[in-house]
Design an enzyme around this catalytic site. Structure first.
Site, PDB file in Angstrom:
ATOM      1  CG  ASP A  37       8.383  66.283  18.014  1.00  0.00           C
ATOM      2  OD1 ASP A  37       8.918  67.738  17.845  1.00  0.00           O
ATOM      3  OD2 ASP A  37       7.837  65.945  16.655  1.00  0.00           O
TER       4      ASP A  37
ATOM      5  CG  ASP B 193      11.305  68.559  21.199  1.00  0.00           C
ATOM      6  OD1 ASP B 193      11.682  69.804  21.282  1.00  0.00           O
ATOM      7  OD2 ASP B 193      10.945  68.231  20.228  1.00  0.00           O
TER       8      ASP B 193
ATOM      9  CD  GLU C  17      14.409  72.317  21.787  1.00  0.00           C
ATOM     10  OE1 GLU C  17      14.966  71.269  21.106  1.00  0.00           O
ATOM     11  OE2 GLU C  17      13.560  73.147  21.031  1.00  0.00           O
TER      12      GLU C  17
END
Length: 175
Positions: free
Chosen positions: A147, A10, A70
């Site tokens: 995160d 992330d 992501e």
């Protein structure tokens, strides 16, 4: 079925979360999770360098076979989107140097894969990730920043996607 190790990432310029998940015979197991936090007052170049070095170290330590990250999604703030893209690029470069392909996932698709709805909040995602990964993850989950749980969700989503692709291939071969 062979073991597969997936690194979920992330990306962010302030905090890049990572999660390493191993799957053997359909069972996902937590290997490692953490965050790369460049110094708050560092220049953008220094932050990106820290992200690159941090991801490279994780790859060298855990030897993932595949990477899930992501995708950049639409931001109202163009500056935020550019910064996320730069952090993503630094992480992707570290993966590429180590010979790893990166599979991108939309945040809504990850939430749908993990929780069942694309509108799930971060607490729901963290809870389901902990459930999937078992006891150790449930105990640690509350102390992880979002995160980190988002990175683990990327890895679990990737494993779900791999499994679905294999099932689809198998079903196509049965016709």
């Amino acid at each position: 079925m062979a073991e597969v190790i997936v690194l979920g990432i992330d990306p962010g310029t302030r905090c890049t979360g990572y999660g390493v998940v191993r799957e053997v015979s359909g069972q996902a197991v937590l290997v490692a999770a953490g965050a790369i936090r460049p110094p708050a007052k560092a220049t953008m170049a220094k932050r990106l360098g820290e992200i690159y070095k941090g991801i490279a170290k994780v790859i060298e330590q855990y030897g993932p076979h595949e990477v899930a990250m992501e995708e950049v999604f639409t931001y109202k703030n163009v500056t935020s989107a550019l910064k996320l893209g730069q952090a993503r690029g630094a992480a992707m470069a570290a993966c590429a140097v180590h010979g790893l392909e990166v599979r991108g996932y939309n945040p809504m698709a990850v939430k749908k894969s993990i929780v069942g709805t694309g509108r799930a909040d971060k607490n729901q995602v963290a809870y389901m990730v902990a459930q999937v990964l078992g006891t150790k993850a449930r105990q640690e989950c509350e102390s992880w920043p979002a995160d980190v749980t988002d990175a683990l969700a990327m890895a679990v989503c990737h494993l779900n996607s791999r499994r679905l692709a294999r099932l689809t291939e198998a079903a196509g071969g049965m016709r």
